[in-house]
Write a protein that holds these residues in place. Structure first.
Motif, short mmCIF file in Angstrom:
data_model
loop_
_atom_site.label_atom_id
_atom_site.label_comp_id
_atom_site.label_asym_id
_atom_site.label_seq_id
_atom_site.Cartn_x
_atom_site.Cartn_y
_atom_site.Cartn_z
N VAL A 140 -7.66 -8.97 -2.99
CA VAL A 140 -7.61 -9.42 -4.39
C VAL A 140 -7.66 -8.25 -5.36
N SER A 141 -8.21 -7.11 -4.92
CA SER A 141 -8.30 -5.94 -5.80
C SER A 141 -6.99 -5.16 -5.85
N LYS A 142 -6.25 -5.15 -4.77
CA LYS A 142 -5.04 -4.33 -4.68
C LYS A 142 -3.87 -4.95 -5.44
N TYR A 143 -3.76 -6.26 -5.44
CA TYR A 143 -2.59 -6.92 -6.02
C TYR A 143 -2.98 -7.66 -7.29
N PRO A 144 -2.46 -7.23 -8.44
CA PRO A 144 -2.88 -7.82 -9.73
C PRO A 144 -2.64 -9.32 -9.83
N HIS A 145 -1.60 -9.81 -9.17
CA HIS A 145 -1.25 -11.22 -9.32
C HIS A 145 -1.92 -12.11 -8.27
N ILE A 146 -2.69 -11.53 -7.37
CA ILE A 146 -3.42 -12.30 -6.35
C ILE A 146 -4.85 -12.50 -6.84
N HIS A 147 -5.27 -13.76 -6.94
CA HIS A 147 -6.56 -14.08 -7.54
C HIS A 147 -7.62 -14.54 -6.53
#
Length: 321
Positions: free
Chosen positions: A92-99
């Motif tokens: 969740v920290s690496k990909y801005p659009h993954i929540h």
């Protein structure tokens, strides 16, 4: 059919059945863990479904590779709760659009092989035996919906396929009797089940990784007893389960289950719910009356026929007030 008749109400995807064996070497003393991992993602991924737009998709093959990479670099790999949190936090920290990340870890049970030594049996430093079908289960939800610096994690842990049996001090009497009842009341019987246990902790805050690649994962310096960070909780929960099963003069599976669950909550301040699923493993005394041999009276029943199905299934959840 018009386009306004339906909408995408939920979506989640990822990689399942990622098999990991990790060796941790401390000189000649080695540790191993074997995990089956599932990692699923939620976030702004709707257009991959609704518009065939793959630009929002982190490939499931990449999720598999990330799982192996975190297994390689994580200092927490030997503790499945912490490994699952590390993996979910990185995703969740690496990909801005993954929540949200949902990580399930199933740990297979390996034990050290005891070998003979001058001082008696000792555990071998790097030889192991697969110790039954029992598995340790961890399910983690890492939620960054309110921001990458406000991550909240929910953890459910437990075990499955813990096969137990006792040959006495189990009864089942005074149940409902009507025209459908053929089961006889017994004040002494074999009690056997394959235990599935899960317990849910209070949610915890996860610090935002501070390194550029968001690969670091911090564990609190002070471990609160009975919390998700307390590595004694799984051992204690298993011990409570086995001790209660063995020592309880069981009036029913239901009553024994309730005692187990209440003890786990009482002993672990941050465990909020405890759930058990206890399927009956039936062992039926063999009727040898035609040979003039008594094998049905409980005190003389010694030969039994294992029955796989159908079987009773007893479940319950006990929650903290």
């Amino acid at each position: 059919m018009s386009d306004d008749t339906s909408f995408l109400s939920s979506a989640r995807y990822g990689k399942d059945k990622v098999r990991v064996l990790r060796v941790v070497r401390e000189g000649k003393w080695h540790h191993i863990v074997e995990y089956n991992v599932q990692a699923l993602l939620e976030g702004d991924i709707e257009t991959s479904y609704t518009e065939a737009d793959n630009s929002v998709v982190v490939a499931t093959d990449s999720i598999k590779n990330i799982t192996y990479y975190i297994a390689k670099i994580s200092p927490h790999i030997l503790i499945p709760e912490r490994f699952a949190l590390h993996l979910g936090t990185h995703l969740v920290s690496k990909y801005p659009h993954i929540h949200k990340a949902f990580v399930t870890v199933e740990q297979l049970r390996w034990s050290r092989i005891p070998v003979s030594g001058e001082q008696g049996p000792t555990e071998h430093p790097h030889a192991f035996i697969r110790d039954g079908d029992e598995k340790r289960i961890v399910k983690v939800e890492v939620n960054a919906s309110k921001g990458k610096d406000k991550i909240i994690a929910s953890v459910t842990a437990g075990l499955s396929d813990l096969l137990v049996l006792k040959t006495t001090e189990s009864a089942f009497t005074s149940f409902v009797r009507d025209k459908y009842t053929t089961l006889k009341e017994v004040d002494d019987r074999i009690l056997s089940t394959s235990i599935d246990l899960s317990y849910t902790f209070s949610p915890v805050e996860i610090p935002k990784p501070t390194d550029a690649d968001v690969e670091q994962f911090a564990v609190p310096a002070e471990i609160t007893p009975g919390s998700v960070w307390d590595t004694s909780v799984p051992t204690n929960a298993r011990k409570v389960t086995l001790d209660t099963f063995a020592s309880d003069n069981s009036a029913s599976v239901q009553a024994t289950l309730y005692r187990m669950a209440r003890l786990i909550i009482a002993q672990n301040a941050h465990v909020q719910t405890v759930s058990y699923a206890l399927p009956n493993k039936h062992y039926i005394p063999v009727d040898m009356g035609y040979l003039g041999v008594e094998n049905l009276v409980p005190a003389q029943a010694e030969v039994f026929m294992p029955i796989a199905a159908p079987s009773g299934l007893i479940t319950a959840t006990v929650s903290r007030k």
